[in-house]
Design an enzyme around this catalytic site. Structure first.
Site, mmCIF file in Angstrom:
data_model
loop_
_atom_site.group_PDB
_atom_site.id
_atom_site.type_symbol
_atom_site.label_atom_id
_atom_site.label_comp_id
_atom_site.label_asym_id
_atom_site.label_seq_id
_atom_site.Cartn_x
_atom_site.Cartn_y
_atom_site.Cartn_z
ATOM 1 N N GLY A 89 49.118 29.548 46.669
ATOM 2 C CA GLY A 89 47.668 29.812 46.613
ATOM 3 C C GLY A 89 46.883 28.596 46.162
ATOM 4 O O GLY A 89 47.431 27.500 45.987
ATOM 5 N N PHE A 97 50.273 33.378 38.713
ATOM 6 C CA PHE A 97 48.974 33.316 39.402
ATOM 7 C C PHE A 97 48.764 34.524 40.308
ATOM 8 O O PHE A 97 47.641 34.914 40.581
ATOM 9 C CB PHE A 97 48.903 32.066 40.303
ATOM 10 C CG PHE A 97 48.843 30.766 39.579
ATOM 11 C CD1 PHE A 97 49.956 29.922 39.511
ATOM 12 C CD2 PHE A 97 47.679 30.352 38.952
ATOM 13 C CE1 PHE A 97 49.904 28.696 38.855
ATOM 14 C CE2 PHE A 97 47.621 29.118 38.296
ATOM 15 C CZ PHE A 97 48.730 28.301 38.247
ATOM 16 N N SER A 132 40.606 34.991 33.317
ATOM 17 C CA SER A 132 39.295 34.606 33.849
ATOM 18 C C SER A 132 38.209 34.782 32.808
ATOM 19 O O SER A 132 38.273 35.687 31.973
ATOM 20 C CB SER A 132 38.976 35.478 35.072
ATOM 21 O OG SER A 132 37.629 35.309 35.457
ATOM 22 N N TYR A 157 38.435 44.008 39.271
ATOM 23 C CA TYR A 157 39.159 42.733 39.180
ATOM 24 C C TYR A 157 39.128 42.237 37.732
ATOM 25 O O TYR A 157 40.170 41.956 37.132
ATOM 26 C CB TYR A 157 38.554 41.677 40.111
ATOM 27 C CG TYR A 157 38.968 40.283 39.720
ATOM 28 C CD1 TYR A 157 38.100 39.468 38.983
ATOM 29 C CD2 TYR A 157 40.230 39.806 40.027
ATOM 30 C CE1 TYR A 157 38.487 38.205 38.586
ATOM 31 C CE2 TYR A 157 40.624 38.532 39.620
ATOM 32 C CZ TYR A 157 39.747 37.745 38.893
ATOM 33 O OH TYR A 157 40.145 36.507 38.482
ATOM 34 N N LYS A 179 42.217 41.823 34.549
ATOM 35 C CA LYS A 179 42.502 40.652 33.704
ATOM 36 C C LYS A 179 42.514 41.057 32.230
ATOM 37 O O LYS A 179 43.365 40.639 31.456
ATOM 38 C CB LYS A 179 41.478 39.544 33.955
ATOM 39 C CG LYS A 179 41.584 38.901 35.335
ATOM 40 C CD LYS A 179 42.958 38.307 35.582
ATOM 41 C CE LYS A 179 43.078 37.657 36.941
ATOM 42 N NZ LYS A 179 44.445 37.163 37.215
ATOM 43 N N ASN A 209 32.856 32.913 47.148
ATOM 44 C CA ASN A 209 32.463 31.921 46.140
ATOM 45 C C ASN A 209 31.508 30.864 46.714
ATOM 46 O O ASN A 209 31.512 30.556 47.902
ATOM 47 C CB ASN A 209 33.703 31.247 45.539
ATOM 48 C CG ASN A 209 34.590 32.238 44.778
ATOM 49 O OD1 ASN A 209 35.791 32.253 44.925
ATOM 50 N ND2 ASN A 209 33.980 33.079 43.941
HETATM 51 C C1 WQD Z 1 28.811 31.352 41.519
HETATM 52 C C2 WQD Z 1 27.281 31.391 41.602
HETATM 53 C C3 WQD Z 1 26.415 33.335 42.667
HETATM 54 C C4 WQD Z 1 27.886 32.532 46.671
HETATM 55 C C5 WQD Z 1 33.828 34.373 40.530
HETATM 56 C C6 WQD Z 1 34.686 35.406 39.878
HETATM 57 C C7 WQD Z 1 35.414 34.803 38.714
HETATM 58 C C8 WQD Z 1 36.148 33.583 39.152
HETATM 59 C C9 WQD Z 1 35.231 32.593 39.851
HETATM 60 C C10 WQD Z 1 38.414 34.242 39.525
HETATM 61 C C11 WQD Z 1 26.735 32.761 41.305
HETATM 62 C C12 WQD Z 1 26.079 32.087 43.451
HETATM 63 C C13 WQD Z 1 27.620 32.428 45.319
HETATM 64 C C14 WQD Z 1 26.815 32.443 47.591
HETATM 65 C C15 WQD Z 1 25.294 32.114 45.778
HETATM 66 N N1 WQD Z 1 37.194 33.946 40.013
HETATM 67 N N2 WQD Z 1 26.359 32.217 44.882
HETATM 68 N N3 WQD Z 1 25.549 32.221 47.108
HETATM 69 O O1 WQD Z 1 30.780 34.956 40.679
HETATM 70 O O2 WQD Z 1 30.685 33.001 39.019
HETATM 71 O O3 WQD Z 1 32.871 33.955 39.624
HETATM 72 O O4 WQD Z 1 34.613 33.276 40.925
HETATM 73 O O5 WQD Z 1 38.824 34.169 38.417
HETATM 74 O O6 WQD Z 1 36.291 35.778 38.220
HETATM 75 O O7 WQD Z 1 33.815 36.404 39.379
HETATM 76 O O8 WQD Z 1 31.608 32.635 41.303
HETATM 77 O O9 WQD Z 1 31.271 31.204 43.257
HETATM 78 O O10 WQD Z 1 31.026 33.725 43.526
HETATM 79 O O11 WQD Z 1 29.288 32.450 42.303
HETATM 80 O O12 WQD Z 1 24.125 31.933 45.355
HETATM 81 O O13 WQD Z 1 26.988 32.529 48.847
HETATM 82 O O14 WQD Z 1 26.904 31.073 42.931
HETATM 83 O O15 WQD Z 1 25.295 34.216 42.638
HETATM 84 O O16 WQD Z 1 25.517 32.612 40.604
HETATM 85 P P1 WQD Z 1 31.371 33.696 40.130
HETATM 86 P P2 WQD Z 1 30.844 32.516 42.696
#
Ligand code: WQD
Length: 337
Positions: free
Chosen positions: A12, A82, A126, A151, A155, A201
């Protein structure tokens, strides 16, 4: 060779980068992966980067009998776990899939380690466990909030399972590493993030928009209580994150006493969504097509790490910048196309 480390989910995103750093540090990773959320070609790329062939078992971590029958002879000295489903949104739609896979795999792996008397366990956790912290930066002593998703709940439950097992087992030593936002790719552009389908993400959505796979990025809300109105996160280069896992395993190998500790892995710096976009455009000389849209359900407003405990406990801190991570992310996306 310093010893064999079992790496579940080793094909991964973070697992593959950690295998590279384990090899660089003189360890032999043994990968378990059922390839439900990873690609087999990653194994060849790890070999291309390190020159090492990696022993890989295509088995399900939830199957204790299979773990024992397959791995008993491997003589592993530690495990980094992981393997888990990690799509926050999907977990709300399919909670039982997440509760089963993420929790049953951790129970099976811990049972396997007990069976082979292997006492060193690093768990992929996380910052989601903190929810929206009341005080920033967030430390390991910050209160754990009710998870925003199944999710995140898995954790939290797994951390409790590990804690209880360490207390009962008397020899197990474990760290739960609480990641902030992993981004970027290996500078070779041979391994990186491979989101299945539409990325959840931010950074993979940015790079796929820049390359033309996505029409336009939507910024989920600009009416938050932050300087530019967009959410703030702690974006950590995946190579820095991988190196922290090696440091964590080495600390466990050195430690004689049973231990269970949670450690924040972040840069200690917060960046907004618009700052990430602007940085990406600047360092890669690209104009990104994006618009401001409504908030995304479940997003916390701002979260970034207090990193002092990681420095104190693991003698680790990040070395790579947001700029480097966004350059490496773009090199990786470009290499895929
Ligand atoms: C980041 C910011 C969105 C996509 C997640 C999981 C967390 C960890 C990391 C595993 C936010 C904004 C996003 C888009 C946007 N994963 N965004 N437009 O939600 O902080 O965390 O990933 O461990 O557990 O929850 O990450 O990258 O989804 O978002 O504006 O198309 O980007 O609103 O503010 P997040 P993210």
């Amino acid at each position: 060779m310093k010893g064999k480390i079992l790496v579940t989910g080793g094909a991964g995103y973070i697992g593959s980068h950690t295998c590279v750093e384990l090899i660089n540090a003189g360890y032999e990773p043994i990968i378990i992966d059922n390839f439900s959320n990873s690609e087999k070609f990653v194994l060849d790329k790890i070999k291309q980067i390190t020159g090492n062939e990696i022993t890989t078992y295509n088995i399900d971590c939830c199957n204790l009998e299979l773990l024992i029958n397959s791995l008993l002879a491997e003589k592993i000295i530690g495990c980094i776990h992981f393997a888990a489903y990690k799509a926050v949104g999907e977990s709300s739609k399919l909670p039982l899939k997440y509760y089963h896979n993420n929790i049953a795999s951790t129970v099976a792996i811990l049972s396997f380690l007990e069976k082979i008397s292997c006492p060193n366990f690093v768990f992929s956790s996380s910052c989601t466990v903190y929810g929206q912290p009341d005080i920033l930066p967030v430390t390991e002593k910050s209160p754990i909030k009710l998870a925003e998703s199944p999710y995140g709940r898995t954790k939290q439950v797994c951390e409790d399972i590990i804690h209880d097992t360490v207390k009962a087992n008397k020899t197990l030593k474990a760290f739960a590493l609480r990641y902030f936002n992993p981004i970027g790719a290996h500078p070779s552009a041979l391994i990186g993030e491979l989101p299945l389908g539409t990325p959840n993400n931010l950074v993979p959505y940015i790079t796929q928009t820049a390359i033309g796979k996505r029409e336009q990025l939507t910024v989920f809300g600009n009416d938050y209580d932050t300087p530019d109105g967009t959410c703030i996160r702690d974006y950590i280069h995946v190579v820095d994150l991988a190196k922290a896992h090696v440091k964590a395993m080495e600390e466990l190998l050195r430690t004689k006493e049973p231990i269970f500790d949670c450690i924040n892995l972040g840069t200690g710096k917060g960046n907004s969504v618009l700052e990430v976009i602007e940085t990406f455009e600047r360092v890669n000389d690209i104009k990104l097509n994006y618009k401001i849209g409504p908030r995304r359900e479940g997003d916390v407003e701002k979260v970034y790490a207090d990193t002092s405990y990681a420095l104190n406990k693991l003698n680790w801190k990040t070395e790579l910048s947001l700029e480097a991570a966004l350059q490496d992310a773009w090199k990786w996306e470009s290499s895929l196309n």
